[in-house]
Design an enzyme around this catalytic site. Structure first.
Site, PDB file in Angstrom:
ATOM      1  N   SER A 154      76.139  67.676  53.904  1.00 34.06           N
ATOM      2  CA  SER A 154      77.157  66.677  54.212  1.00 34.06           C
ATOM      3  C   SER A 154      78.150  66.648  53.058  1.00 34.06           C
ATOM      4  O   SER A 154      77.852  67.118  51.950  1.00 34.06           O
ATOM      5  CB  SER A 154      76.503  65.300  54.365  1.00 34.06           C
ATOM      6  OG  SER A 154      77.458  64.256  54.369  1.00 34.06           O
ATOM      7  N   TYR A 167      70.961  57.973  52.309  1.00 29.27           N
ATOM      8  CA  TYR A 167      71.546  59.144  52.946  1.00 29.27           C
ATOM      9  C   TYR A 167      72.168  60.070  51.897  1.00 29.27           C
ATOM     10  O   TYR A 167      71.945  61.288  51.917  1.00 29.27           O
ATOM     11  CB  TYR A 167      72.603  58.705  53.959  1.00 29.27           C
ATOM     12  CG  TYR A 167      73.218  59.844  54.745  1.00 29.27           C
ATOM     13  CD1 TYR A 167      72.532  60.420  55.806  1.00 29.27           C
ATOM     14  CD2 TYR A 167      74.480  60.340  54.431  1.00 29.27           C
ATOM     15  CE1 TYR A 167      73.088  61.467  56.542  1.00 29.27           C
ATOM     16  CE2 TYR A 167      75.050  61.374  55.148  1.00 29.27           C
ATOM     17  CZ  TYR A 167      74.347  61.938  56.202  1.00 29.27           C
ATOM     18  OH  TYR A 167      74.902  62.970  56.916  1.00 29.27           O
TER      19      TYR A 167
END
Length: 262
Positions: A154, A167
């Site tokens: 990501s 996350y």
């Protein structure tokens, strides 16, 4: 998956005769990744906790085979990871591609992040990819086969984001894991790379896109001025899975509309 000398360049991207295991394949990025690999000629093993009939139909429409496995990959153990690969090999004896896509996100201020939320995100986003990669690599070593592992990282592998501490930590971990495994397994012809998507039109970004002020500010920062679409990862995953990237390992390919360059 090493390219023979003088192979025509477009042929390097073909995946005919290969089988790819894709986790989180029922929707969003996983669905797009599975379909892209199928279009390049790979048979697909689609794994997800959700319903897989539709993605299987779409994969088979590309002229390749698809096996499905409904599974909750949270709380994965080494034994259950090994069993998953034993089952996959009964469908396709020599899987050569693993795409670790399954993941979750829990939003909220760091002061309100509970230990259970923290553990759930790190477990599925980081521990599960490690255990699956471990089982996959053992299988590839037993088969003496070249193979490719593709982790879905990501832009939060490089940045902290806002109110996504677990996350961000998990995606930073995925980047480190990608590099560590690439170093260890390159000599065995197992390449390990990552794709780092930007802000894509998926459930993960719904909170951003549904907030007009936040969406406007974010789109202003993205050089392309648009949200990404899951289909935008097709070229990246086929490249990293195929002989076209035979000399590429330990890298993260950003597909983010230029977000990280700002």
């Amino acid at each position: 998956m090493n390219a023979p000398v003088h192979t025509p360049v477009l042929d390097l991207f073909r995946l005919d005769g290969n089988a790819a295991i894709v986790t989180g394949a029922s929707r969003g990025l996983g669905r797009a990744l599975a379909i892209a690999l199928a279009e390049a000629g790979a048979d697909i093993v689609a794994v997800d906790i959700g319903e897989l009939d539709q993605v299987a139909k779409e994969v088979r429409a590309r002229g390749v085979r698809c096996a499905t496995r409904t599974a909750d990959l949270s709380g994965l153990t080494p034994e259950s990871a090994a069993e998953l690969f034993s089952w996959a090999k009964t469908e396709f004896p020599h899987p050569t591609i693993l795409v670790n896509n399954a993941g979750i996100i829990r939003r909220g201020p760091a002061t309100e992040t509970t230990p259970s939320d923290w553990s759930a995100v790190l477990d599925l986003n980081l521990t599960t990819p490690f255990l699956l990669s471990q089982a996959f690599a053992r299988s590839a070593l037993d088969d003496n086969a070249a193979a490719s592992i593709i982790n879905i990282a990501s832009v939060n592998s490089f940045q902290g984001g806002m109110e996504v501490p677990s996350y961000a930590a998990s995606k930073h971990g995925i980047l480190g894991l990608t590099r560590a495994l690439a170093n260890e397994w390159a000599a065995h012809h197992i390449r390990v790379n990552a794709i780092a998507p930007g802000y894509m039109e998926t459930e993960f970004t719904a909170a951003h896109r549904d907030d007009p002020t936040r969406a406007e500010n974010m789109l202003r920062r993205i050089p392309t001025g648009t949200w990404g679409r899951p289909e935008g990862l097709a070229g990246a995953v086929v490249f990293l899975a195929s002989a076209a990237s035979a000399y590429v390992t330990g890298t993260a390919l950003s597909v983010d509309g230029g977000w990280l360059s700002r």
